[in-house]
Write an enzyme that holds these catalytic residues in place. Structure first.
Site, short mmCIF file in Angstrom:
data_model
loop_
_atom_site.label_atom_id
_atom_site.label_comp_id
_atom_site.label_asym_id
_atom_site.label_seq_id
_atom_site.Cartn_x
_atom_site.Cartn_y
_atom_site.Cartn_z
N GLY A 176 0.82 -1.21 0.00
CA GLY A 176 0.00 0.00 0.00
C GLY A 176 0.85 1.25 0.00
O GLY A 176 2.05 1.19 -0.24
N ASN A 177 0.21 2.38 0.22
CA ASN A 177 0.94 3.64 0.29
C ASN A 177 0.30 4.52 1.36
O ASN A 177 -0.72 4.17 1.94
CB ASN A 177 0.98 4.32 -1.07
N ARG A 178 0.91 5.66 1.63
CA ARG A 178 0.52 6.49 2.77
C ARG A 178 -0.54 7.55 2.44
O ARG A 178 -0.75 8.45 3.24
CB ARG A 178 1.75 7.19 3.34
N SER A 179 -1.17 7.49 1.30
CA SER A 179 -2.16 8.52 0.97
C SER A 179 -3.33 8.49 1.96
O SER A 179 -3.90 7.43 2.22
CB SER A 179 -2.69 8.29 -0.45
N ALA A 230 -3.74 7.82 -5.07
CA ALA A 230 -2.39 7.27 -5.23
C ALA A 230 -2.57 5.81 -5.63
O ALA A 230 -2.93 4.96 -4.81
CB ALA A 230 -1.62 7.40 -3.94
#
Ligand code: CTP
Ligand code: CA
Length: 228
Positions: A33-36, A100
């Protein structure tokens, strides 16, 4: 009391906004995943609704409350986000890709939990590229005259400045507008304030905006309205 209302300059328009960050499964309990946080996408949806638009918000793993008067479609993976955005975009006037989206996903997702090896061996992960949803929405358009807007978070590096990278991306993506966000040094992801430059498809600057994510959101809709 004086009630301030936004100008209803998006009345009669259907806009689709994607927000948040996708998660690509590795196994039933893990993902890439990502931090958005989804805050910029939610601000865009809220601003559009306040200005009279019909808003569909495709939200990838966002924990924020749904903005008033906005239809939220929750998704998890980039493939789900793609399907939901394309379905909503069929009758939309504007699509804004603020999410994102993972560039890669694991080549396979295990059906059962991946177990570690007793001998402490390292392990490689095979990744495959996901579909570039923004590029796909841009050529050809799902609907004639549809305006497509992308976001790009950039840092300067040895190859060029934030704006250099933004210009190259604007030309490559084929969208009508690209909102370039300078990140790093406390700006961008997870912070309240933003510093953006809005480019057209040729990479030319059409607007600059600084301030809260709500301020940036309104600047994006202003730039959309200038395009017609
Ligand atoms: N985007 C998309 N589908 C993807 C990847 C990105 O629609 N698979 C969209 C994002 O939502 C954003 C825009 O493309 O609106 C730019 O994303 P960005 O990550 O900055 O660009 P990339 O083309 O993925 O290039 P890179 O990450 O290599 O800088
Ligand atoms: Ca990317």
């Amino acid at each position: 009391a004086l009630v301030r209302t936004a100008p209803q300059d998006l009345a009669g328009r259907h806009v689709v906004v994607s927000a948040g960050g996708t998660r690509e499964p590795l196994d039933p309990v893990r993902y890439l995943g990502n931090r958005s946080s989804g805050r910029q996408g939610y601000a865009l949806a809220r601003a559009a609704a306040a200005r009279g638009a019909q808003v569909t918000l495709v939200a990838a793993n966002v924990t924020l409350p749904a903005p008033d008067g906005v239809a939220v479609v929750p998704v998890e993976t980039s493939a789900e986000l793609r399907d939901a955005v394309r379905a909503a975009a069929k009758d939309a006037d504007v699509v804004v890709m603020a999410a994102a989206v993972a560039d890669f996903r694991p080549a396979t997702s295990a059906e059962t939990k991946i177990k570690k090896d007793a001998d402490g061996a390292t392990r490689a992960l095979e990744l495959v590229q996901t579909t570039d949803i923004l590029a796909e929405l841009s050529a050809p358009r799902l609907r004639a005259g549809q305006l497509v807007v992308g976001f790009a978070a950039e840092t300067g590096d040895a190859e060029g400045t934030v704006l250099d990278h933004g210009r190259a991306k604007a030309r490559r993506k084929g969208a009508d507008l690209l909102v370039v966000n300078a990140v790093g040094g406390g700006r961008g992801f997870g912070t309240a304030d933003n510093d953006v430059t809005i480019l057209d498809g040729n990479g030319d600057v059409v607007a600059v905006a600084a301030g809260s994510k709500d301020d940036v959101a309104h600047a994006v809709w202003d730039a959309v309205l200038l395009r017609g």
